[in-house]
Enzyme design. Structure first.
Site: not given
Length: 843
Positions: A560, A591-592, A609
């Site tokens: 997240e 940062d994903g 998501d």
């Protein structure tokens, strides 16, 4: 210099300003690909960019005083900028292994990693910006042949260069990157620099050496009286306040303008327009002022007053702005005009005053023609150094410690301190009562503001939380996002989370349905138990809480970006099962996309998501070819990738998303969901065992999914609309979305349409797509019930298309909150038989 040559030189200076902003935009995106999209990484790039300008102006500005042909010096500097920018583009990729090594060993917000990022960014950004910093002193020295004309000439050049920056930001943000991609846009800026530099060098050959008349070496009487360095301190304070204001104003305006790339371009352009306008308006006045020092002081007081005035104005804009923009029309021209109008309304007055400070300060500080370049470099360097500190303080100190509104108010103290530097008398004049009286207003204002701000606690901004009667449990104005958690006053069961004014999570309905499908579908679809699950995006934590309920799950990692979202998710412990404290669960603040690229772990399922609406800045990376490749490479041989895709994107954008996904995963599938669709990527063909899926659906772990109507595994098969082959035929040939060419984030504005039209068009496309059939799948246990459910879904799609066309968007109607199961559709569509009679008959 003849008038014709002046026109050529000014055009060159305008173009160099445009190229400078193009560089900033492209460098930020290229380095974000390495560092990740985080506040620390973005700040590292901005600080390096501004630091290069400050150092170059301070160190190289004096070269213009020794150069007999300063226009030639300017040309060489521009050529150097282009050449070093080419070198920086090559260095970007070479630096990636060093950053990956450091990022795997230090926390995302650690000072060590931030220092390394500043160092790596400096290798790319510092050389060209160091040369950029000296271009203003060089060009000013070429134009000014008398010190008495300094203010007029400098104001014109500064306004011109800033106007070029406006043009560069708009060109890069609205056209160039979408049309050509990042590196071609960079090469365009390089060509501009090389062309401008070459033209300036050739033009200097036809221009005689700059004259230095003896009369011009004598300082103007009032200007030369300043003995201290008060002006440099004042300009640093002014620069500090202005960049901090830009950060905080942006955080406020995203609540009404949104977080799209175009919204950020709009806000930046509005800020720069004010700066350019202020400098242009100061041009006819600055050389005529009898006491420029006193004028500078009162100008800073005016900046402070108008900055305070933006606080109530922004609250009005946030509350009423959506209605104002809606009145301009739903098409892109009206929406863009509305965004610019609201940004101008908030920023234009204080930024116009800020724009007048630099030419006025240069008039005070530059005393002789022979030292003009060096003196300008000092003033510009001090102001830019303040910009650096302001950008850091605005995001990392004022925002988390005081919030947006108090942070803006506190910045007024910096402007009043700058005013005090100017209005306080010189040390030798302190015994003169008249001189002391002139300084009292600024000092009194400084103390009064400090006293008032110490006790002021403003209410949350409109739209950032719930209504005035909704109980607020958590509110944080962070650098990444503004997050609130609150209950509905009229329904205590509803606990909601808002991020930047957008509801991203609910405890029982709405967004929860999408999260339930994403959490449980991999367990229903998969051929074996899932042990290691990666989730990109936390939200309320309900999704990973549902994942953790399934037996056999050993590890869940959730990435997240926003620390405030992680804090807010703790308030949903009753609804997410306290998953943040589960020893099997690890929450990573990063940062994903960048984290997944660096990861070496293998996952049984990856659930995406994270920031899934393509209209928000940075979200397009979650629909990019690069992200999908990283996910595919990190999946186990029979692993599953699942991603939610909303249907309110434009039809062309939906095709780009699907085309990009299907181009990476060897076996891609599309499921219909409530108000959305879901993409599933596999390494092997889908083998759906309905008996096994029913057992998983009947388990206690899937109770959340059953609550929303999913009770029969036949429905899971019925809502499967397409496979890779049918998807490929639907989307055809065309662009894919990538980090190099982010066509989704820089979407074509002319394709925008009202939300109802977009949803209707996408539903119609899915209805037509379904007729193509699903051949790349083996469904064990299919029977007549499965076929009947499939027919019902076909009728449902037809009804949804008619409803969206004739009534509006699905969000406006009660039936859109119904469960996706066929029994629920029987009940909820009874009221719509006149519009969807075919649905009623099929069901």
């Amino acid at each position: 210099m003849t008038r014709r040559r002046q026109l050529v030189a000014t055009a060159a200076f305008f173009l160099s300003g445009a190229a400078g902003l193009v560089y900033q935009v492209v460098w930020s995106r290229l380095l974000n690909e390495i560092f990740g999209i985080s506040a620390h990484a973005t700040t590292a790039v901005l600080a390096t960019y501004l630091g290069g300008l400050a150092l170059g102006s301070w160190a190289l500005g004096r070269l213009a005083d020794r150069e007999e042909r300063p226009l030639r010096l300017y040309g060489l500097l521009e050529i150097g900028v282009g050449a070093t920018a080419v070198l920086g583009a090559w260095l970007v990729r070479a630096l990636e292994p060093a950053h990956a090594w450091a990022a795997s060993r230090f926390e995302p917000d650690s000072l060590v990693l931030l220092a390394l990022r500043v160092g790596l960014a400096s290798a790319v950004v510092l050389p060209p910006t160091f040369l950029m910093g000296a271009t203003l002193p060089a060009m000013t020295r070429a134009f000014v042949d008398r010190i008495g004309k300094l203010g007029r000439s400098l104001a014109f050049l500064y306004a011109l260069n800033t106007a070029g920056a406006v043009a560069g930001s708009i060109a890069a943000g609205f056209a160039l990157i979408r049309a050509f991609g990042l590196h071609p846009t960079l090469w365009i800026a390089v060509l501009v620099n090389l062309a401008v530099g070459t033209a300036a060098v050739l033009l200097s050959r036809r221009t005689g050496p700059t004259g230095r008349a003896a009369a011009d070496r004598a300082p103007a009487p009032e200007v030369a009286t300043g003995r201290g360095r008060w002006l440099l301190w004042a300009m640093a304070l002014s620069g500090f306040a202005s960049l901090s204001l830009e950060v905080l104003w942006t955080r406020m305006l995203v609540l009404v303008l949104g977080t799209s790339t175009y919204a950020f371009v709009t806000m930046l352009s509005s800020f720069l327009v004010g700066i350019a306008l202020g400098s242009a308006l100061a041009r006819p006045l600055v050389d005529r002022l009898g006491s420029p020092r006193r004028a500078f002081g009162w100008l800073e007081v005016a900046i402070a007053a108008t900055t305070l005035a933006t606080l109530p104005l922004v609250r009005v804009v946030i509350a009423d702005g959506p209605g104002w923009t809606a009145a301009l029309g739903s098409r892109w021209m009206g929406a863009a005009a509305g965004q610019f109008a609201l940004s101008f309304l908030v920023m234009i007055v204080p930024t116009t005053l800020i724009g007048a400070t630099f030419p006025l300060a240069a008039r005070i500080w530059a005393r002789e023609l022979d030292t003009l370049g060096g003196r300008l470099g000092q003033v510009y360097g001090a102001n830019t150094l303040g910009n650096i500190l302001g950008a850091l303080a605005g995001g990392f100190v004022l925002l988390p410690a005081f919030g947006v509104q108090r942070g803006i108010a506190l910045l007024v103290l910096a402007n009043l301190a700058a005013a005090g530097c100017a209005l306080l008398p010189e040390r030798e004049d302190w015994h003169r009562p008249r001189a002391l009286l002139r300084s009292l207003p600024a000092l009194a204002g400084l103390w009064a503001c400090a006293a008032l701000l110490g006790t002021w606690h403003p209410a949350p901004l409109p739209m950032s939380a719930g209504g005035p009667w909704d109980p607020l449990h958590y509110y944080r104005e962070g650098l990444v996002s503004t997050v609130s958690v609150f209950h509905r006053a009229d329904d205590g069961r509803q606990l909601l989370m808002k991020v930047d004014g957008v509801t991203i999570g609910q405890s029982a309905t709405g967004v929860d349905r999408k999260q339930q499908f994403l959490a449980h579908a991999p367990f229903l679809i998969g051929a074996r138990p899932l042990r290691n699950v990666l989730s990109i995006g936390l939200g309320t934590g309900i999704l990973i809480g549902e994942v953790a309920k399934h037996p056999g799950v050993e590890r869940v990692v959730c990435v997240e970006l926003s620390p405030s979202v992680i804090e807010g998710a703790r308030h949903f412990a009753e609804h997410n099962g306290g998953v943040l404290d589960d020893p099997r669960v690890r929450i990573v603040n990063d940062d994903g996309v960048s984290w997944l690229r660096r990861s070496t772990a293998t996952w049984d399922a990856i659930i995406s998501d994270g920031k899934s609406r393509s209209g928000h800045a940075g979200n397009a990376v979650f629909y990019s070819e690069d992200y999908y490749r990283s996910a595919r490479d990190r999946l186990a041989p029979d692993g599953i990738m699942a991603q939610w895709v909303p249907l309110d994107v434009t039809p062309e954008d939906l095709r780009i998303i699907v085309r990009t996904f299907a181009s990476v995963f060897p076996h891609a599938y599309l499921w219909l969901g409530p108000r959305s669709c879901f993409l599933v990527g596999l390494q092997n063909s889908l083998a759906l065992d309905l008996a096994r899926a029913q057992r998983a659906l009947d388990e206690p772990a899937s109770a959340g999914l059953r609550r929303h109507g999913w009770r029969d595994a036949t429905e899971l098969a019925a809502f499967l609309l397409a496979d890779g082959a049918s998807l490929a035929r639907w989307v055809g040939d065309g662009p894919v979305n990538s980090l190099e060419r982010p066509v989704l984030e820089f979407h074509a504005l002319e394709d925008a349409a009202p939300e109802g039209e977009r949803v209707s068009a996408n539903l119609a496309a899915l209805a037509a797509l379904r007729s193509d059939g699903v051949r790349d799948a083996r469904i064990a246990g299919a029977d007549e019930r499965t076929a009947a459910a499939a027919r019902a879904v076909g009728a449902l799609l037809g009804g949804l298309v008619r409803l969206a066309r004739e009534v509006g968007t699905p969000e406006q109607h009660e039936w859109s909150r119904s469960a996706p199961g066929t029994e629920a559709f029987k009940q909820d569509y009874a009221a719509w038989q006149s519009l969807a009679a075919d649905v009623a008959r099929a069901l």
